[in-house]
Scaffold this active site. Structure first.
Site, mmCIF file in Angstrom:
data_model
loop_
_atom_site.group_PDB
_atom_site.id
_atom_site.type_symbol
_atom_site.label_atom_id
_atom_site.label_comp_id
_atom_site.label_asym_id
_atom_site.label_seq_id
_atom_site.Cartn_x
_atom_site.Cartn_y
_atom_site.Cartn_z
ATOM 1 N N PRO A 1 32.467 16.136 21.578
ATOM 2 C CA PRO A 1 31.039 16.401 21.441
ATOM 3 C C PRO A 1 30.792 17.723 20.730
ATOM 4 O O PRO A 1 31.356 18.749 21.085
ATOM 5 C CB PRO A 1 30.546 16.472 22.889
ATOM 6 C CG PRO A 1 31.683 16.038 23.748
ATOM 7 C CD PRO A 1 32.905 16.276 22.961
ATOM 8 N N GLU A 2 29.955 17.653 19.734
ATOM 9 C CA GLU A 2 29.511 18.859 19.046
ATOM 10 C C GLU A 2 28.061 19.092 19.458
ATOM 11 O O GLU A 2 27.568 18.447 20.383
ATOM 12 C CB GLU A 2 29.659 18.671 17.526
ATOM 13 C CG GLU A 2 31.082 18.222 17.148
ATOM 14 C CD GLU A 2 31.289 18.042 15.657
ATOM 15 O OE1 GLU A 2 30.584 18.705 14.872
ATOM 16 O OE2 GLU A 2 32.147 17.239 15.271
ATOM 17 N N HIS B 1 40.223 10.080 36.328
ATOM 18 C CA HIS B 1 39.827 11.046 35.308
ATOM 19 C C HIS B 1 38.504 11.733 35.640
ATOM 20 O O HIS B 1 37.945 12.438 34.810
ATOM 21 C CB HIS B 1 39.728 10.368 33.939
ATOM 22 C CG HIS B 1 41.042 9.897 33.417
ATOM 23 N ND1 HIS B 1 41.187 8.788 32.626
ATOM 24 C CD2 HIS B 1 42.285 10.395 33.597
ATOM 25 C CE1 HIS B 1 42.471 8.620 32.335
ATOM 26 N NE2 HIS B 1 43.153 9.590 32.916
ATOM 27 N N ARG C 1 41.359 13.677 28.912
ATOM 28 C CA ARG C 1 42.378 14.603 28.400
ATOM 29 C C ARG C 1 42.412 15.938 29.136
ATOM 30 O O ARG C 1 43.197 16.820 28.770
ATOM 31 C CB ARG C 1 42.175 14.821 26.896
ATOM 32 C CG ARG C 1 42.568 13.589 26.102
ATOM 33 C CD ARG C 1 42.273 13.739 24.638
ATOM 34 N NE ARG C 1 43.240 14.578 23.957
ATOM 35 C CZ ARG C 1 43.196 14.817 22.660
ATOM 36 N NH1 ARG C 1 42.237 14.321 21.921
ATOM 37 N NH2 ARG C 1 44.102 15.575 22.111
ATOM 38 N N ARG D 1 36.312 36.850 3.360
ATOM 39 C CA ARG D 1 37.346 36.104 4.075
ATOM 40 C C ARG D 1 38.024 35.109 3.156
ATOM 41 O O ARG D 1 37.383 34.413 2.377
ATOM 42 C CB ARG D 1 36.734 35.408 5.286
ATOM 43 C CG ARG D 1 36.067 36.431 6.186
ATOM 44 C CD ARG D 1 35.675 35.870 7.495
ATOM 45 N NE ARG D 1 36.794 35.247 8.193
ATOM 46 C CZ ARG D 1 36.661 34.695 9.396
ATOM 47 N NH1 ARG D 1 35.501 34.690 9.980
ATOM 48 N NH2 ARG D 1 37.705 34.163 9.980
#
Length: 304
Positions: free
Chosen positions: A2-3, A125, A144, A185
């Site tokens: 998820p962003e 989970h 995970r 950069r």
DNA sequence: AGATGATCCTGTATGC
DNA sequence: TGCATACAGGATCATC
């Protein structure tokens, strides 16, 4: 996984359900979810009232009474899902049907079909289980085990998101500010975008999408972008994130909002996950490479 | 200072 | 079919 758009969608889906709710108890399964001793974590949260649900970058932030805060980060496969009291149905999805995002075969989701309970949640989970007054439950599920939880007292301890860059959809994220972050950069511009200190909430999908929209190659040294390119990049980031929020986020497999609903934005992705398909702008096949150790999708012609 | 690679985990897809 | 390998939406830490 998820962003920002996905976390924001979870926030919006849960906020109406959770506002004012009381946490009767929390079960902590497994030691990896929080650095705090499970008993301390539990004792801090038990009996608290949820005053509001916020977001900072990819962090979900619960405002609890007594200035206590709880933050959750879903990382790659985390899900936070509300389960209504036994015998009750889930509230209707937030935001209605996803415009143009669902094919005919998926229509049942668009016309309000609701599963009785969030599907696909496996008990082994489910690492946190919040029992709410009234019988509802809030489940933090993560196959995970990368997802994390933190508690702290506002104004007394640093929040886990201290040090994040500006909110990309807020006023502080100016072209000037982005330009200063990129200046000097030599790292690939995509790597700098993924660094949450540059801007909060951009991840692998939306970095690729924004760079494609802006016509900038992900491997370009960040400091080599001209002022015009920086402005284009800022606009592209904001545009793609706003659209994705409107589309309720991108679901490939795991992501669901807080009521178990998938996002509808996958159908609107231009490059991510579309290697080999024609670029929507010029028809050149989308290429997949690796930049900053992440799978990266781009149009070799539009992005140089 | 700043960039790179390994690492935390499990599930799934791909190739032999 | 079985097995091995690669890869996945994130972020941190050690190393160079």
């Amino acid at each position: 996984m998820p962003e920002l758009p996905e976390v924001e969608t979870v926030r919006r889906s849960l906020a109406p359900v959770l506002a004012g709710a009381r946490i009767e108890d929390v079960a902590v399964r497994g030691r990896h979810v929080t650095d705090e001793p499970p008993e301390v974590f539990r004792a801090r949260l038990r009996g608290r009232r949820i005053e509001g649900l916020g977001r900072r970058g990819k962090f979900l932030v619960f405002r609890l009474d007594g200035r206590l805060r709880l933050a959750l980060h879903l990382r790659m496969t985390g899900r936070l899902v509300y389960e209504p009291p036994e015998g009750e149905r889930l509230p209707p999805p937030v935001g209605g049907a996803t415009p143009g995002a669902l094919s005919a075969g998926e229509g049942r989701l668009a016309v309000g079909w609701r599963p009785e309970a969030p599907f696909d949640l496996r008990p082994e989970h489910t690492h946190l289980e919040f029992r709410l007054a009234g019988g509802g439950r809030l489940l933090f599920h993560d196959m995970r085990k990368f997802g994390r939880a933190w508690t702290w007292v506002a104004g007394r301890t640093r929040p886990p998101y201290a040090g994040l860059g500006p909110e990309p959809l807020g006023r502080a994220f100016t072209a000037d500010r982005l330009g200063r972050s990129l200046a000097g950069r030599r790292a690939p511009v995509k790597a700098v975008l993924l660094d949450q200190r540059t801007v909060a909430g951009v991840g692998n999908i939306y970095a690729d999408e924004a760079l494609w929209l802006a016509g900038i190659h992900p491997s370009r040294p960040a400091g080599s972008l001209g002022p015009d390119e920086v402005r284009r990049l800022r606009r592209a980031i904001r545009l793609v994130l706003r659209r994705a929020v409107r589309g309720r986020g991108t679901t490939f497999r795991d992501y669901r909002d807080g009521l178990g609903e998938p996002g509808g934005f996958a159908a609107h992705l231009r490059v991510y996950g579309r290697a080999g398909s024609p670029c929507p702008r010029c028809g050149t096949p989308i290429a997949k490479t690796k930049v900053a150790q992440r799978g990266t999708h781009l149009c070799p012609r539009c992005q140089r």
